[in-house]
Design a protein around this motif. Structure first.
Motif, PDB file in Angstrom:
ATOM      1  N   HIS A  14      -0.352  -0.614  38.566  1.00 50.75           N
ATOM      2  CA  HIS A  14      -1.513  -1.491  38.663  1.00 50.75           C
ATOM      3  C   HIS A  14      -1.148  -2.893  39.150  1.00 50.75           C
ATOM      4  O   HIS A  14      -1.829  -3.860  38.824  1.00 50.75           O
ATOM      5  CB  HIS A  14      -2.214  -1.565  37.313  1.00 50.75           C
ATOM      6  N   LEU A  22      -7.399  -1.157  37.960  1.00 49.34           N
ATOM      7  CA  LEU A  22      -7.448  -1.530  36.545  1.00 49.34           C
ATOM      8  C   LEU A  22      -8.860  -1.444  35.991  1.00 49.34           C
ATOM      9  O   LEU A  22      -9.063  -1.131  34.815  1.00 49.34           O
ATOM     10  CB  LEU A  22      -6.926  -2.963  36.368  1.00 49.34           C
ATOM     11  N   SER A  37      -7.649  -0.728  32.237  1.00 47.02           N
ATOM     12  CA  SER A  37      -7.643  -2.013  31.543  1.00 47.02           C
ATOM     13  C   SER A  37      -8.145  -1.906  30.104  1.00 47.02           C
ATOM     14  O   SER A  37      -7.841  -2.758  29.278  1.00 47.02           O
ATOM     15  CB  SER A  37      -8.494  -3.037  32.306  1.00 47.02           C
ATOM     16  N   SER A  84      -9.201  -9.369  31.297  1.00 47.00           N
ATOM     17  CA  SER A  84      -8.194  -9.940  30.415  1.00 47.00           C
ATOM     18  C   SER A  84      -7.300 -10.932  31.150  1.00 47.00           C
ATOM     19  O   SER A  84      -7.329 -11.048  32.380  1.00 47.00           O
ATOM     20  CB  SER A  84      -7.339  -8.829  29.801  1.00 47.00           C
ATOM     21  N   PHE A  99      -2.059  -7.855  32.130  1.00 48.99           N
ATOM     22  CA  PHE A  99      -2.211  -6.421  31.949  1.00 48.99           C
ATOM     23  C   PHE A  99      -0.841  -5.765  31.740  1.00 48.99           C
ATOM     24  O   PHE A  99       0.139  -6.138  32.384  1.00 48.99           O
ATOM     25  CB  PHE A  99      -2.914  -5.806  33.166  1.00 48.99           C
ATOM     26  N   GLY A 117      -1.378  -0.748  32.132  1.00 55.39           N
ATOM     27  CA  GLY A 117      -2.493  -1.499  32.686  1.00 55.39           C
ATOM     28  C   GLY A 117      -3.467  -2.020  31.650  1.00 55.39           C
ATOM     29  O   GLY A 117      -4.470  -2.657  32.008  1.00 55.39           O
ATOM     30  N   GLU A 118      -3.204  -1.786  30.378  1.00 57.14           N
ATOM     31  CA  GLU A 118      -4.136  -2.258  29.345  1.00 57.14           C
ATOM     32  C   GLU A 118      -4.281  -3.775  29.399  1.00 57.14           C
ATOM     33  O   GLU A 118      -3.297  -4.507  29.546  1.00 57.14           O
ATOM     34  CB  GLU A 118      -3.652  -1.850  27.957  1.00 57.14           C
ATOM     35  N   GLY A 119      -5.510  -4.254  29.285  1.00 57.41           N
ATOM     36  CA  GLY A 119      -5.760  -5.681  29.294  1.00 57.41           C
ATOM     37  C   GLY A 119      -5.267  -6.333  28.028  1.00 57.41           C
ATOM     38  O   GLY A 119      -5.480  -5.830  26.915  1.00 57.41           O
ATOM     39  N   THR A 137      -8.593 -13.919  36.743  1.00 59.71           N
ATOM     40  CA  THR A 137      -8.744 -12.477  36.896  1.00 59.71           C
ATOM     41  C   THR A 137      -9.989 -12.139  37.703  1.00 59.71           C
ATOM     42  O   THR A 137     -10.117 -11.032  38.230  1.00 59.71           O
ATOM     43  CB  THR A 137      -8.756 -11.801  35.515  1.00 59.71           C
TER      44      THR A 137
END
Length: 895
Positions: A731, A828, A839, A859, A862, A867-869, A879
């Motif tokens: 990402h 994302l 995300s 967010s 990441f 890729g999690e926010g 962003t």
């Protein structure tokens, strides 16, 4: 990052017409907007402590009872551009120990990863004149778990995830109200508001809605004793609050139906907070809270039918819905109008205005993107526009203290007091903030990035923001731009010129007047950098943390031990890029005024000198290039007794080694034709210093590429950048190479330091520990890398190929590499094969419930693997660059 507009000229007619006259005194469409902060407590402005701990000086628990000095906050609120009069929402579920007047979150010391909002809300929609705004707030029906959230975070370590409101069980079985707040302007000073609350839980639940109107306290500090006032009147079937202010004039708030009107004063409850013998007024800021929640008699004025209140400075309309059925909805309508009010406030025109503004917003945001991508762009822009805030602060008053209050602590008189060298700083403007709650203050490099997506919809505001930071009441007399509230004198990367060029190029008609204004101020800023951050004239720059908090093994803002100095790959490269951006600005201005030719030459010479110095490491110098690794590093150096220089690279492969890629620019054939003096001077320079020619690649058609990295070095750096085992994540580009997963030890100034790849939240407390540059993907630097690849493509025109990913044997052009990077970044926010946005990660937004899945969040950064926010959850500041990436017509991934 050039682009076409979001919609056609015809579709923009209504909102564009408002934008065209929005700065006119006869049609001030921007006078009212989302300028009310999401959080004012715990900010530096409100800190009057001796020790300088803003979070404990003004904690959340004080906010309902203590008047703010410099601003106000509220839920889904609006105010005028001066921050005098505020309209916001308060709620009560019948169970909470306090009225819900502001979002709750943890301070830097309470959260296991720093400051952290513990609420759920989303900015749903908006237009640039704020003729249309919509925010959704999710309010639990159970008692809000203030203590539990603090306890959960206190027991969590830096290796643990951040406990969220959903982890407490407060939202189980959808036991919450979705409260949607919509604003639609009938005119510049006529605002219709609709509050709609829906019970999503399985059982009936009580709800109290209390829209509030109040004045910022400007009178209690001993500097201005003029006192505004408001009065409330209740009649059979209608109610109103009339507000009078010496500068703003008279406004009337119409409230539909027959709520109970409550009036108090925006004054500190000195008795409750500090044990004082008495309060400055009979009624205090928390009067409404004490009356509604505790039933305290005499806490505020209660206005009955046919009655009119005595003057106050804060009022609420109390709507009590005893039992809202499952799936049921309740609605409250308000209308804030300049003058004595509207003769038919809630007549047919009200709904007509709301419907018209909604349709116009649809037209304004219409695009040829598919609905999912178009939705991401619209939400990103809505959040960006919502995080404009009124920012008021006068450093000299803050340092000296107010005559109406106890004397300022003696620590404020120290030459080392926070921001003591910024006494000139005196601002009261609407500024684009990084985040509504976690960063409710400006940051110089954040703001520069904000202006790029802003230029899509409101180029006038984008230009105004860039010029604002250069104005004499913000910019230091020595030329430094203020970094951010916690330390104006800190150093952010010099991206202001880049942003100014992006905004300038976004408009079909060149605004050279804007370009000249910002260029002249940046001349001062450039000189400050050269004089302060290149201590020995080596063209290798220091700079400190440069916005990338914990990117290095040590705090780069602190002095090195002994005689060691840290010369930075990123600082040096930022300055090389800055030189090129100033050169490009000067050349553009020289097209109509040849007096800029000389200064354009000055900047190209400065760039070439930096490039020459940066290339020297490994051949007797101390530059940032390391031939052994084929990468760029920070360098520690010291002068030995014999006068020679000892240098050592800090071999950590991080974003600081990718910033050199950004320092590139193309000279188009028009330069020779329209600015011949520049060409002659450049040729003369190269004749005198032929060794500098290696940083310029020429084509027979007159084009030339200036680059800090020659083609061989660029390929070596890109090989690492596009390696999925190093920087290239699914990402975007990671901020630290994943090759450091197992950690590494480096020697800096004769000491060993250890660090390693951390794809998610920070494991260290450096710079507060509330952000992490040791692995996650960050949008600002990724967007710059995309732009650099586009610049390389514009010169080579399909002839420069790279392997993507590294070792895949798949050769692509630089332009296609930029496309692929954009594809990874925007992915994302797009559903994957499982219908989930990367995300969302493991957060509650990733559940199967459409009540959560429909809301995309933006967010701060990441996770470099998933890729999690992470970080701040409303960072539609930089962003929001995703909107620019999705609408950039230079790539095909927007289809």
């Amino acid at each position: 990052m050039s682009h076409t507009g979001p919609v056609t000229e015809q579709r923009l007619e209504a909102e564009r017409a408002r934008l065209a006259v929005s700065d006119s005194p006869t049609a001030p469409w921007r006078l009212w907007g989302p300028y009310l902060a999401g959080r004012q407590w715990g900010t530096v402005r409100e800190d009057y402590s001796a020790g300088g701990d803003a979070w404990t000086s003004f904690p959340f628990d004080h906010a309902r009872s203590r008047a703010y000095r410099w601003g106000e906050d509220g839920i889904a609120g609006i105010c005028d551009v001066h921050g005098f009069l505020n309209l916001g929402l308060a709620l009560w579920n019948g169970r909470d120990p306090i009225l819900k007047e502001r979002y709750f979150g943890l301070t830097n010391n309470e959260g296991n990863h720093g400051e952290d909002a513990k609420e759920h809300w989303w900015v749903v929609d908006g237009t640039p004149t704020h003729s249309w705004m919509k925010v959704l707030y999710r309010y639990p029906q159970t008692e809000f778990p203030y203590a539990e959230l603090r306890s959960m975070s206190a027991h969590a370590t830096r290796q643990d995830r951040e406990p969220e409101l959903s982890d407490s069980g407060a939202l189980d079985e959808n036991r919450f109200f979705d409260v949607e707040v919509t604003y639609a302007k009938a005119g510049p000073t006529d605002v219709c508001a609709v509050l709609t609350a829906t019970n999503h839980g399985p059982d009936a639940a009580p709800l109290h809605l209390l829209p509030q109107l109040w004045f910022r306290n400007t009178w209690a500090w001993g500097r201005d004793d003029r006192r505004p006032h408001l009065t409330a009147s209740a009649q059979d079937g209608w109610s109103r609050v009339t507000a009078e202010h010496g500068a703003l004039g008279r406004y009337t708030l119409h409230v539909e139906g027959s709520p109970v009107l409550l009036v108090t004063d925006n004054e500190t409850n000195e008795v409750a907070l500090f044990g004082a013998a008495g309060n400055p007024t009979r009624y205090t800021k928390d009067g409404v809270d004490r009356h509604v929640v505790s039933g305290e008699a005499g806490a505020c004025q209660v206005v009955g039918p046919g009655e009119r209140s005595a003057p106050g400075t804060k009022a609420a309309a109390w709507y009590s819905f005893g039992s809202v059925q499952p799936g049921g909805t309740v609605t409250v309508r308000l209308r804030l109008v300049e003058g004595d009010g509207h003769p038919d406030a809630f007549g047919p025109s009200f709904d007509e205005v709301v419907g018209a503004r909604s349709a116009e917003a649809d037209e304004f945001h219409r695009t040829d993107l598919d609905p999912v991508r178009a939705g991401v762009v619209r939400r990103a822009m809505a959040g960006l526009m919502w995080t404009k805030q009124h920012y008021r602060f006068r450093t000299s008053d803050w340092l000296e203290g107010d005559p109406g209050k106890p004397a300022a602590p003696t620590s404020r008189k120290s030459p080392h007091a926070r921001n003591s060298h910024w006494r000139h700083f005196d601002v009261a403007d609407v500024i684009s903030m990084p985040d509504e709650w976690e960063y409710p203050w400006f940051a110089a490099w954040d703001l520069a990035f904000h202006t790029v997506p802003f230029a899509r919809v409101d180029p006038a505001f984008a230009k105004e923001q860039l010029l604002l930071l250069c104005r004499e009441w913000l910019m230091h007399p020595n030329g430094q731009l203020p970094a951010y509230e916690w330390e104006f004198g800190d150093v952010n990367p010099p991206v202001h010129a880049w942003a100014a060029l992006q905004v300038y190029r976004s408009e079909p008609t060149p605004d050279r007047k804007f370009l000249a204004k910002v260029f002249h101020k940046l001349l001062l800023n450039f000189s400050w950098w050269v004089n302060r951050k290149d201590a020995d004239g080596s063209y290798l720059f220091e700079g400190g943390f440069l916005g990338m908090d914990n990117i290095g093994p040590v705090n780069r803002s602190e002095p090195m031990l002994g005689q060691w100095r840290l010369e930075q790959s990123d600082a040096t490269s930022w300055m090389a890029a800055y030189s090129l951006h100033m050169m490009e600005m000067a050349l553009e201005l020289a097209r109509v005024d040849d007096s800029y030719e000389d200064v354009a030459t000055k900047f190209v010479e400065h760039f070439l000198s930096i490039a020459d110095a940066a290339a020297q490491f490994g051949s007797g110098g101390r530059g940032i290039w390391d031939e052994t690794d084929g990468f760029c590093y920070d360098v520690v150096s010291r002068r030995l007794p014999d006068g020679s220089v000892e240098s050592k690279p800090v071999r950590v492969r991080s974003m600081v080694g990718l910033i050199p890629v950004l320092a590139c620019a193309v000279l188009e054939p028009w330069v020779d034709a329209e600015v011949p003096g520049f060409t002659r001077r450049l040729e003369h320079l190269l004749a005198r210093r032929p060794e500098l020619a290696r940083f310029i690649t020429r084509e027979p058609d007159g084009r030339a590429l200036l680059s800090l990295l020659d083609e061989r070095k660029l390929r070596l750096v890109l090989t690492r950048m596009l390696d999925e085992g190093e920087f290239l994540s699914p990402h975007g580009i990671r901020s630290l190479s994943a090759a450091h997963r197992e950690g590494l030890e480096v020697q800096i100034a004769d000491q060993e330091h250890r660090m390693g790849y951390e794809p998610g939240e920070s494991h260290t407390p450096m710079f507060g520990g509330n952000s992490n540059w040791r692995g996650p993907v960050w949008f600002p630097t990724n967007a710059l890398l995309v732009e650099a690849l586009r610049t390389i493509e514009s010169f080579h025109r399909g002839r420069f190929h790279v392997e993507l990913p590294t070792r895949s044997q798949r050769q692509v052009t630089a332009g296609r590499a930029a496309d692929e990077l954009v594809r990874r970044l925007v992915s994302l926010f797009l559903p994957d094969s499982d219908g989930r946005r990367p995300s969302d990660g493991k957060r509650v937004e990733s559940t199967d419930s459409p009540l959560w899945r429909e809301h995309v969040t933006f967010s701060e950064y990441f996770d470099g693997d998933t890729g999690e926010g992470l970080g701040a959850t409303h960072q539609t500041g930089w962003t929001a660059l995703v909107a620019s990436l999705l609408t950039d017509r230079r790539h095909t991934t927007n289809q």
